[in-house]
Write an enzyme that holds these catalytic residues in place. Structure first.
Site, PDB file in Angstrom:
ATOM      1  N   GLY A   1      -1.072   0.280  -4.715  1.00  0.00           N
ATOM      2  CA  GLY A   1      -2.303  -0.370  -4.141  1.00  0.00           C
ATOM      3  C   GLY A   1      -3.520   0.059  -4.981  1.00  0.00           C
TER       4      GLY A   1
ATOM      5  N   ASN B   1       1.430   1.197   6.128  1.00  0.00           N
ATOM      6  CA  ASN B   1       2.034   0.291   5.059  1.00  0.00           C
ATOM      7  C   ASN B   1       3.213  -0.532   5.562  1.00  0.00           C
ATOM      8  OD1 ASN B   1       3.122  -0.405   2.727  1.00  0.00           O
ATOM      9  ND2 ASN B   1       4.441   1.539   2.543  1.00  0.00           N
ATOM     10  N   GLY B   2       2.976  -1.472   5.377  1.00  0.00           N
ATOM     11  CA  GLY B   2       4.115  -2.776   5.830  1.00  0.00           C
ATOM     12  C   GLY B   2       3.288  -4.031   6.265  1.00  0.00           C
TER      13      GLY B   2
ATOM     14  N   TYR C   1      11.256  -2.303  -8.581  1.00  0.00           N
ATOM     15  CA  TYR C   1      10.029  -2.277  -9.127  1.00  0.00           C
ATOM     16  C   TYR C   1       9.119  -1.302  -8.496  1.00  0.00           C
ATOM     17  CZ  TYR C   1       5.438  -4.434 -10.560  1.00  0.00           C
ATOM     18  OH  TYR C   1       4.209  -4.360 -10.805  1.00  0.00           O
TER      19      TYR C   1
ATOM     20  N   CYS D   1       0.925  -1.233   0.025  1.00  0.00           N
ATOM     21  CA  CYS D   1      -0.106  -0.026   0.101  1.00  0.00           C
ATOM     22  C   CYS D   1       0.939   1.232  -0.135  1.00  0.00           C
ATOM     23  CB  CYS D   1      -0.875   0.077   1.101  1.00  0.00           C
ATOM     24  SG  CYS D   1      -0.204  -0.218   2.836  1.00  0.00           S
TER      25      CYS D   1
END
Length: 468
Positions: free
Chosen positions: A41, A113-114, A256, A14
């Site tokens: 996301g 986020n994680g 990426y 995310c």
């Protein structure tokens, strides 16, 4: 779904965004910020707005443009936002973030986020204490810990929460009057601070700062909390058991995940990918008539390869940017049809040519063979595939759900066997040393390569413990 089984990609979980600015429309800024982070996301999106007293959250399944047909009516002075792929927790509407709760300090909302490696044990412990859960996300574990903490203010409570959680976490937290950002002590995921003329912005990537006209100020350092109020930002440090471990900035952010126009921890993602292409040429020296990429993630590395080798760069595959994602488990026939719908060869650039094809990664090897077959059918004389990352051989537990280890093609096949499986004439993966040198602005020892070498810089879920 964090592993895209059609495109053979491992996806980021995310992106997060936060803004404190009494003199602008913070919902609109959050919308623009999330739109810039949409690549991180695409399952769901949400925005929470606070006006100094009250707080409202609007969220739903789908892309940012689909969820926010109408923005929250209250302009407020604080907003936080979130776009999501699921790693911990299913892809359902109950798991959409931010999560908003009532506490004794007033309303609080969190976007995360994680991935917490000890989320399951913490959840079980909370259930035994009588806590009920409405989601399956580890973010709700964090929210409940924050609500139960006895700290006298939010900073103290966040300090207490971070003593108990373990893993990768970047948090943006909103109260009715203040905005907070937190980055875990090992720095797995990026978080940065920007300034507008009248306020402050937190975001996963600098491209989101650009989208709202904010100027980059600094990265939030690993193990740091920032509190933003009317008098600006205030920083404090986390001291947790995790603080004693090695830094672990995710190397795949540069390969990426991140947008190429972002700068993470002082390193230009674009420059890093150019360097990856140049390193590929140094390592393999594959020659050909043209260099081309698997768009879009291979584009910049392909340019780097072309510049280093002197081989002309050409577009050999055109991407249909209007094809939506699918989250159903595909058959091989569906996968082939989906690839053909999204990628189409430029026959005049490919026919009769020796092609050097650049891609960012191979996970299961399900898509590379289809793409190579497309180019063969378009008349490619020879195809040498260069991959701008090492072989993916281990799962990630820190915000990216890769496949189970026995489903990773590099675990069950040698490089030569992979080459035969996908039908390439030649195949080369960038070495781990080459990748580390390509990310020139960061020390190798501060980067995490666990998905390539299994060197996890902290416990993984099988080894998890509840921190004291």
């Amino acid at each position: 779904m964090a592993y895209d089984s059609i495109w053979d990609r491992i996806e980021e979980e995310c992106g997060v965004f936060g803004i404190y600015d009494p003199d602008t429309s913070v919902p609109l800024s959050a919308y623009y910020g999330l739109f810039a982070l949409q690549h991180r996301g695409q399952e769901s999106a949400g925005i929470t707005v606070a006006d100094g007293q009250t707080m409202t959250t609007q969220a739903g399944m789908g892309l940012v443009t689909e969820v926010f047909r109408d923005l929250p009516a209250d302009n407020g002075k604080i907003a936080i936002g979130h776009v999501r792929y699921s790693t911990t927790g299913a892809s359902i509407k109950e798991n959409v973030q931010p999560l908003q709760v009532e506490t004794d300090l007033g309303p609080v909302a969190i976007a995360h986020n994680g991935n917490l490696v000890n989320a399951r044990l913490l959840r079980e412990k909370q259930i035994k204490l009588g806590t009920t859960f409405r989601t399956t996300m580890d973010t709700e574990v964090i929210v409940n810990l924050l609500a139960r903490s006895v700290g006298k203010d939010v900073t103290e409570r966040l300090q207490d929460v971070c003593q108990q959680i373990d893993g990768a976490y970047c948090l943006v937290v909103a109260t009715a009057t203040e905005l907070y950002g937190v980055r875990d002590p090992q720095g797995y995921r990026p978080l940065c601070l920007g300034a507008t003329d009248t306020g402050w912005v937190l975001a996963s990537e600098t491209c989101a700062l650009d989208s709202v006209g904010a100027k980059f100020v600094r990265d939030i350092a690993p193990g740091q909390i920032v509190r933003i109020a009317a008098d600006g930002p205030h920083f404090s440090s986390l001291v947790t058991p995790q603080s004693k471990r090695r830094q672990a900035r995710c190397s795949f952010e540069y390969v990426y995940f991140a947008r190429p126009d972002s700068v993470l921890d002082g390193e230009s993602v674009y420059d890093a990918r150019l360097n990856m292409g140049a390193r590929l040429w140094e390592e393999c020296g594959f020659t050909g008539d043209i260099v081309m990429s698997v768009p879009d993630s291979g584009n910049v590395a392909a340019i780097g390869y072309a510049r280093a080798s002197g081989i002309p760069y050409a577009e050999g595959l055109i991407k249909n940017r209007y094809m939506g994602r699918t989250f159903i488990q595909p058959t091989q026939a569906m996968r082939e049809r989906s690839v053909k719908m999204k990628l189409n060869p430029v026959i005049n650039n490919v026919a009769g040519k020796r092609v050097v094809l650049i891609d960012d990664s191979i996970v299961r090897g399900t898509t590379s063979g289809i793409i190579i077959n497309l180019l063969r059918n378009a008349g490619a004389k020879e195809i040498a595939l260069c991959v701008s990352s090492p072989t993916v051989e281990y799962p990630c537990y820190f915000g990216i759900d890769t496949s189970e280890r026995n489903q990773l093609i590099a675990v069950t096949h040698t490089v030569e066997e992979i080459r035969e499986h996908i039908g390439a004439d030649r195949l080369h993966f960038l070495s781990q040393e080459g990748l580390a040198k390509a990310i020139a602005g960061l020390r190798k020892e501060d980067l995490c390569f666990a998905c390539f070498d299994g060197d996890y810089r902290g416990p993984i879920p099988e080894q998890e413990e509840v921190c004291p």
